[in-house]
Scaffold this active site. Structure first.
Site, PDB file in Angstrom:
ATOM      1  N   ASP A  94     172.870  13.632  20.728  1.00 58.04           N
ATOM      2  CA  ASP A  94     171.658  14.089  21.416  1.00 58.04           C
ATOM      3  C   ASP A  94     171.715  13.656  22.887  1.00 58.04           C
ATOM      4  O   ASP A  94     171.963  12.481  23.190  1.00 58.04           O
ATOM      5  CB  ASP A  94     170.462  13.423  20.707  1.00 58.04           C
ATOM      6  CG  ASP A  94     169.125  14.014  21.103  1.00 58.04           C
ATOM      7  OD1 ASP A  94     169.088  15.185  21.545  1.00 58.04           O
ATOM      8  OD2 ASP A  94     168.098  13.300  20.953  1.00 58.04           O
ATOM      9  N   HIS A 190     159.327  14.932  25.941  1.00 56.72           N
ATOM     10  CA  HIS A 190     159.676  13.887  24.982  1.00 56.72           C
ATOM     11  C   HIS A 190     158.553  12.853  24.853  1.00 56.72           C
ATOM     12  O   HIS A 190     157.781  12.658  25.776  1.00 56.72           O
ATOM     13  CB  HIS A 190     160.969  13.189  25.412  1.00 56.72           C
ATOM     14  CG  HIS A 190     162.170  14.078  25.310  1.00 56.72           C
ATOM     15  ND1 HIS A 190     162.740  14.691  26.399  1.00 56.72           N
ATOM     16  CD2 HIS A 190     162.888  14.486  24.231  1.00 56.72           C
ATOM     17  CE1 HIS A 190     163.771  15.426  25.996  1.00 56.72           C
ATOM     18  NE2 HIS A 190     163.887  15.320  24.694  1.00 56.72           N
TER      19      HIS A 190
HETATM   20  O1  G3H Z   1     165.313  12.715  23.607  1.00 60.47           O
HETATM   21  C1  G3H Z   1     165.145  11.563  23.281  1.00 60.47           C
HETATM   22  C2  G3H Z   1     165.237  11.158  21.860  1.00 60.47           C
HETATM   23  O2  G3H Z   1     163.948  10.990  21.333  1.00 60.47           O
HETATM   24  C3  G3H Z   1     166.074   9.929  21.722  1.00 60.47           C
HETATM   25  O3  G3H Z   1     165.379   8.826  22.192  1.00 60.47           O
HETATM   26  O4  G3H Z   1     167.056   7.856  23.755  1.00 60.47           O
HETATM   27  O5  G3H Z   1     165.119   6.490  22.920  1.00 60.47           O
HETATM   28  O6  G3H Z   1     167.002   7.104  21.390  1.00 60.47           O
HETATM   29  P1  G3H Z   1     166.189   7.481  22.604  1.00 60.47           P
HETATM   30  P1  13P Z   2     160.105  14.164  20.488  1.00 58.81           P
HETATM   31  O1  13P Z   2     159.949  13.003  21.403  1.00 58.81           O
HETATM   32  O2  13P Z   2     159.015  15.172  20.691  1.00 58.81           O
HETATM   33  O3  13P Z   2     160.227  13.765  19.055  1.00 58.81           O
HETATM   34  O4  13P Z   2     161.472  14.927  20.897  1.00 58.81           O
HETATM   35  C1  13P Z   2     162.701  14.465  20.400  1.00 58.81           C
HETATM   36  C2  13P Z   2     163.859  15.123  21.092  1.00 58.81           C
HETATM   37  O5  13P Z   2     163.752  16.113  21.791  1.00 58.81           O
HETATM   38  C3  13P Z   2     165.182  14.510  20.870  1.00 58.81           C
HETATM   39  O6  13P Z   2     166.168  15.127  21.631  1.00 58.81           O
HETATM   40 ZN    ZN Z   3     165.502  15.822  23.524  1.00 58.00          ZN
END
Ligand code: G3H
Ligand code: 13P
Ligand code: ZN
Length: 325
Positions: A94, A190
């Site tokens: 991701d 996000h």
């Molecule tokens: O896009 C963000 C996702 O929710 C991942 O979040 O980078 O805090 O693991 P993180």
């Molecule tokens: P949310 O913060 O809305 O759950 O989005 C998650 C996301 O886009 C991870 O790439």
């Molecule tokens: Zn995302």
């Protein structure tokens, strides 16, 4: 030495998105950072007969250790077989922010990567994305690119305002990069504070006009929606009731997600909803059973609630339940 994702039991997103596009649903892409989240995602998707994309962010790799995470992913595939009705599982990076990170993930068994060059100038985004696609496709790994910037924080990058995707750029971007799917910015963000609205006020609709224009220019091409948590108000209320402080937390209304899932949106990303459900369950145990100190006694209930939440999403929001025959 490169580990082939196929040997680990993962699939890339190609067939998943083909089926989602044909039948008007979206494949869930759920983030995980620990064992309970992973168990809940797998259990929910097996029980609801839904394909699933397991998402790993670079923050998750830092938190849990990259090697451990991918072995957990493999373990999840094995667990799923034991549960009886295996479903297709993609292990996906991701918000990959560099070519090197994407290569590292591909070499260690990821079947799909996102290269997020959305913060870069257009031509730089194209050059970086193309470079990742060329490498990934040699390994039959699928690639998600992004055009347009979501407001909010993702890993270390933050943007105060949306830059909506410009539909005039999408054909050129897809053609020149060779990406397999495209994340677009249509008003989601996000985290748990997606819209600035007063309590009781309704949130502004997503820019479905932009989505429609993108679909028109890229017929049959898989679109991805990030920042798609609904921020369930029951979970928020439970967190606040038991000592939390989440003020004006709001997400994307489920009707809008249903509408998106029925369109060319083939992948819907959800992380924050899992965080909220987990925090609510743990806070409740801490507040109502202060004598408990065995992590299984609070992580267990959190896992149970997560399973219910993911099943509900698959069944009632994304429409991915029952798609695995
Ligand atoms: O896009 C963000 C996702 O929710 C991942 O979040 O980078 O805090 O693991 P993180
Ligand atoms: P949310 O913060 O809305 O759950 O989005 C998650 C996301 O886009 C991870 O790439
Ligand atoms: Zn995302």
């Amino acid at each position: 030495m490169t580990v082939s994702y196929k040997e680990l039991g993962f699939v890339n997103t190609r067939e998943m998105f083909k089926d989602a596009m044909k039948n008007g649903y979206a494949v869930p892409a759920y983030n995980f950072n620990n064992m309970e989240q992973l168990q809940a995602i797998i259990t929910a998707c097996v029980e609801s007969g839904s394909p699933v994309i397991l998402q790993v962010s670079s923050g998750a790799r830092k938190y849990a250790n990259a090697t451990l995470l991918r072995w957990m992913g493999r373990g999840a595939v094995e667990m799923m077989k034991e549960l009886g009705k295996p479903v297709p599982v993609t292990l996906h990076l991701d918000h990959g922010d560099s070519f090197e990170l994407c290569v590292d993930c591909i070499e260690s068994g990821f079947s799909s990567v996102m290269i997020d060059g959305s913060h870069l100038p257009y031509e730089e985004n194209i050059a970086l994305t193309k470079k990742v696609v060329e490498y990934a496709h040699k390994h039959d790994v699928t690639v998600e690119g992004e055009l347009g910037v979501l407001a909010g924080i993702e890993d270390e990058v933050s943007a105060e305002h949306h830059t909506y995707t410009d539909p005039a750029q999408v054909e050129d971007f897809v053609k020149r990069t060779g990406v397999d799917s495209l994340a677009i910015s249509i008003g989601t963000s996000h985290g748990a504070y997606k819209f600035k609205v007063k309590p009781g006020q309704s949130v502004p609709p997503l820019r479905f006009d932009i989505l429609a224009e993108v679909e028109k220019r890229l017929p049959g091409f898989p679109i991805v929606l990030h920042g798609a948590s609904s921020v369930d108000q029951t979970a928020v209320a439970t967190i606040n009731k038991y000592g939390g402080k989440l003020e004006n937390a709001v997400g994307v209304p489920v009707e809008q997600l249903r509408k998106a899932a029925a369109s060319a949106v083939c992948k819907i990303n959800v992380d924050s909803d899992g965080r909220l459900v987990m925090t609510a369950a743990i806070r409740k145990v801490f507040a109502t059973k202060p004598e408990e100190f065995d992590p299984r006694k609070y992580l267990g209930p959190a896992r149970t609630d997560l399973i219910a939440m993911y099943k509900d999403k698959n069944q009632n929001v994304l429409g991915s339940a029952g798609r695995v025959k």
